[in-house]
Scaffold this motif. Structure first.
Motif, PDB file in Angstrom:
ATOM      1  N   GLU A 601       0.828  -1.215   0.000  1.00  0.00           N
ATOM      2  CA  GLU A 601       0.000   0.000   0.000  1.00  0.00           C
ATOM      3  C   GLU A 601       0.859   1.260   0.000  1.00  0.00           C
ATOM      4  O   GLU A 601       0.436   2.304  -0.517  1.00  0.00           O
ATOM      5  N   ALA A 602       2.062   1.158   0.563  1.00  0.00           N
ATOM      6  CA  ALA A 602       2.976   2.301   0.575  1.00  0.00           C
ATOM      7  C   ALA A 602       3.708   2.465  -0.755  1.00  0.00           C
ATOM      8  O   ALA A 602       4.478   3.417  -0.931  1.00  0.00           O
ATOM      9  N   GLY A 603       3.482   1.529  -1.669  1.00  0.00           N
ATOM     10  CA  GLY A 603       4.116   1.616  -2.976  1.00  0.00           C
ATOM     11  C   GLY A 603       5.578   1.216  -2.985  1.00  0.00           C
ATOM     12  O   GLY A 603       6.307   1.537  -3.942  1.00  0.00           O
ATOM     13  N   LYS A 604       6.011   0.492  -1.967  1.00  0.00           N
ATOM     14  CA  LYS A 604       7.413   0.074  -1.899  1.00  0.00           C
ATOM     15  C   LYS A 604       7.635  -1.138  -2.807  1.00  0.00           C
ATOM     16  O   LYS A 604       6.804  -2.032  -2.898  1.00  0.00           O
ATOM     17  N   ARG A 605       8.789  -1.175  -3.464  1.00  0.00           N
ATOM     18  CA  ARG A 605       9.116  -2.262  -4.396  1.00  0.00           C
ATOM     19  C   ARG A 605       9.826  -3.425  -3.713  1.00  0.00           C
ATOM     20  O   ARG A 605      10.115  -4.438  -4.331  1.00  0.00           O
ATOM     21  N   GLY A 606      10.147  -3.257  -2.442  1.00  0.00           N
ATOM     22  CA  GLY A 606      10.821  -4.313  -1.700  1.00  0.00           C
ATOM     23  C   GLY A 606      11.143  -3.859  -0.294  1.00  0.00           C
ATOM     24  O   GLY A 606      10.821  -2.728   0.110  1.00  0.00           O
ATOM     25  N   PHE A 607      11.787  -4.734   0.466  1.00  0.00           N
ATOM     26  CA  PHE A 607      12.125  -4.440   1.852  1.00  0.00           C
ATOM     27  C   PHE A 607      13.484  -3.760   1.990  1.00  0.00           C
ATOM     28  O   PHE A 607      13.795  -3.213   3.039  1.00  0.00           O
ATOM     29  N   TYR A 608      14.295  -3.811   0.922  1.00  0.00           N
ATOM     30  CA  TYR A 608      15.677  -3.368   1.045  1.00  0.00           C
ATOM     31  C   TYR A 608      15.991  -2.160   0.173  1.00  0.00           C
ATOM     32  O   TYR A 608      15.335  -1.898  -0.832  1.00  0.00           O
TER      33      TYR A 608
END
Length: 709
Positions: A601-608
């Motif tokens: 939902e935050a639009g992040k493409r990954g954790f890193y």
């Protein structure tokens, strides 16, 4: 009888199915008046496509041939000895079918020692020895040449490698010791470690020469004739072979350190073969060849009796045999011809599919989408990729023009698909959208056309349920990137008929994909197992275990990447979608991580983030994470993850999602890059006792991917 002959005779009894290689000796006068020459040709039959392998009886035959030329050399009857192979094949190494039958360490040791005792005789002849790499050369075949004084290679040679580490062995008949002493430790580490762990990367003839493994290179058409002329010039003194001095100082140590870094990155210490090979290379720095050969013997014996090799051979056989003869595939005579392909969608996945069908089938391919801009973009992608192939010299201008003329795009499905034999959709992963697309295609496509879906998790049967002819719908699930990953999960819907299924398998073969027949079950095979695997990782993170602990916990499996890096590759949104699909199907086992949902939902493409050059937890993601207070150790995390995977595989097999556990492993190896040294996953779960702990039984019988009882 010599000690070596006795050793090989005893070992031969352990290889009842060996395809025996003969070693024929013939004599002739070399050109330029260089003298009489003996040529040993390795040949295991008239079928030039059958690889020449090396088992105990084959080594004994080579030993007998060397007996003959050794006496002739000592008597001054010949000026040199050459070794070559039958047309197109030099030799491809040890007979793995026999190796996997060995049950005693002493027998494994005898195989290593016997190989050394035979091959090192080539270096100890009273006259120079020459290897002529005329065709495919791998493993022990490469090592035959390394023991010779000189080597030539064909420019047409398609495959040259030391693949042992890839399978769970070391190059154990001289490779680890001789190669670094010939070309230097750095280049040797690239061939033995880096190439092997890079999916068994093969060298071409030109590269073999550039590395300094071969002293000369000649065109394939008259390779042997030119090699013999060169040989005569060497023996006559007209040509002097000069090789660079080997740096036995700090550069050698740095090369070994580089190899350890590569091995750590690929197997994370979980598979011993690479490290054993590097230990031998490190010790070879002093130039003591016999010490190196002795170390190779011991490493070979230890690894032959270990699980890694058995799993590696099992994986190799899955890919080379089961992958080419899919279990449960229908009679191929039922398959219908495919002369035109339609692709619904023109996004990246659809465009990749269009390119693959175009290149492999070389038939008209037409894309459709909801507007002209998307259609033009999809066709443009395909044509740009063809131009790249042309620029790299992989196709010529005529073929590029022909392929580009075969791909078109239209908005009207009736115009595009009226004469298509095979239509595949690659649209948004939502059941209603896909059902609507199939209804539109069915209305305009011919009655015989196959309707294929590239769905990754949705029910093929439900997708076809509203059609007049659901029997022609089949799942055709590719893996991304389409051009690289070999797996194609072919899904039989509840009403899919045999002709449609046969056509799907026929197309898969032409696409050069590894096809596995899968039941129409949620997320099929790879995505279901990976989602359960990654779901447990996410669960322990949600409960309170630090991200780095959860990630590090599964490093002993030696996977190609960590779970969260894999999630980044797949895409968090896709991972979330699949987990939601499986949660609806199996809510007791599959959860939907609130933290993963927040990341998407935050639009992040990954954790890193990778600002430092290595993966570090993104501070913005860290701020999103809401964790409990249950902190597990690495061992607890690993047990929990493996137990979950074993449970899921057991349920899938009970439900008949695939025919056998072997298909689970084949899917993970070819669709998810699961390591050969694990044999997929089930041999590892058997070896670690997880399968019996969770399901009460092994997934594979003892002796399959393990040392026979």
């Amino acid at each position: 009888m010599s000690t070596t002959a006795e050793l090989l005779k005893g070992a031969a009894e352990l290889f009842p199915g060996e395809v025996v290689t003969q070693a024929h000796v013939r004599h002739f006068d070399l050109p330029l008046g260089a003298g009489r020459f003996a040529l040993i040709t390795l040949d295991n039959g008239h079928d030039h496509t059958k690889p020449t392998t090396l088992g105990p009886q084959s080594l004994a035959n080579i030993d007998a041939a060397i007996d003959q030329v050794d006496k002739e050399a000592a008597d001054g009857d010949i000026v040199g000895v050459g070794v070559t192979g039958k047309p197109f094949i030099f030799a491809v190494g040890a007979d793995l079918k026999g190796v996997e039958l060995l049950t005693e360490h002493k027998d494994a040791l005898a195989i290593g020692k016997g190989g050394h005792d035979v091959l090192k005789r080539l270096a100890n002849l009273a006259v120079p020895s020459f290897a002529y790499y005329n065709g495919a050369s791998m493993g022990g075949g490469v090592e035959i040449g390394l023991h010779c004084t000189y080597r030539t290679v064909s420019a047409a040679l398609p495959a040259f490698s030391l693949p042992e580490v890839f399978l769970g062995l070391v190059p154990g008949w001289g490779g680890c010791t001789l190669l670094p002493n010939l070309i230097g430790a750095d280049k040797a580490v690239s061939v033995i470690i880096e190439n092997s762990l890079n999916q068994n990367k093969q060298l071409k003839g030109v590269q073999v020469h550039e590395l300094g493994i071969a002293d000369a290179i000649f065109e394939g058409a008259d390779f042997l004739e030119q090699s013999l002329i060169w040989t005569a010039s060497v023996l006559g003194g007209e040509i002097t072979v000069e090789r660079p001095l080997i740096d036995r100082g700090e550069a050698w140590d740095q090369a070994v350190a580089k190899g350890r870094f590569i091995a750590d990155g690929k197997v994370h210490g979980a598979a011993p073969a690479a490290y054993r090979a590097l230990d031998i290379i490190a010790a070879a720095k002093n130039g003591d060849l016999q010490q190196g050969f002795d170390a190779e013997d011991q490493a070979l014996a230890d690894l032959i009796m270990g699980g890694e090799l058995r799993s590696g051979i099992y994986a190799f056989n899955l890919v080379q045999k089961r992958g080419k003869r899919p279990a449960g595939a229908p009679d191929k005579s039922l398959a219908r011809p495919v002369t035109k392909v339609g692709v619904v969608g023109a996004g990246l996945m659809a465009s990749q599919l269009a390119l693959l069908f175009l290149r492999r089938l070389e038939v008209p391919v037409v894309l459709t989408d909801i507007d002209q801009e998307r259609v033009d973009k999809g066709v443009g992608y395909v044509q740009a990729e063809i131009d790249k192939l042309l620029g790299k010299g992989r196709i010529n201008q005529d073929k590029a023009n022909r392929l580009k003329a075969l791909v078109t795009g239209v908005l009207d499905k009736a115009e595009g698909f009226a004469d298509a034999d095979f239509v595949i959709e690659a649209v948004f992963e939502e059941m209603g959208v896909k059902q609507k697309v199939f209804a539109e295609v069915e209305a305009v496509a011919p009655a015989h056309a196959i309707l294929a879906t590239n769905t990754s998790s949705l029910s093929v049967s439900e997708m076809a349920s509203k059609l007049k002819h659901p029997e022609r719908v089949v799942g055709f699930h590719f893996f991304n990137p389409v051009a690289i990953l070999p797996l194609l999960e072919i899904v039989r819907g509840e009403q899919t008929d045999e002709a449609s299924l046969a056509t799907a398998f026929g197309v898969a073969k032409k696409l050069k994909k590894t096809a596995v027949l899968v039941k129409d079950a949620p997320a099929f095979v790879v995505n279901r197992i990976l989602t359960r695997f990654m779901g447990e990782i996410q669960n322990v993170i949600d409960e309170g275990t630090p991200v780095e602990v959860a990630e590090k916990a599964v490093e002993p499996l030696g996977l190609p990447m960590s779970p969260l890096v894999l999630l980044e590759l797949v895409g968090p949104a896709i991972g979330l979608h699949v987990s939601q699909t499986l949660n609806r199907a199996f809510p007791d086992r599959f959860t939907v991580s609130p933290n993963l949902k927040a990341v998407v939902e935050a639009g992040k493409r990954g954790f890193y983030v990778y600002d430092s050059g290595k993966p570090e937890l993104d501070p913005e993601v860290a701020a999103l994470l809401k964790q409990g207070d249950t902190v597990l150790t690495e061992e607890q995390v690993r047990d929990r993850v493996l137990d979950a995977v074993a449970q899921e595989i057991g349920l899938m097999l009970d439900d008949g999602v695939v025919a056998e556990a072997q298909d689970i492993d084949l899917c993970l190896i070819t669709g998810a890059g699961w390591p050969f040294h694990l044999g997929g996953i089930t041999p590892y779960l058997d070896r670690e006792g997880v399968a019996e702990r969770v399901t009460g039984k092994r997934f594979l019988e003892a002796g399959v991917a393990s040392v026979p009882a």
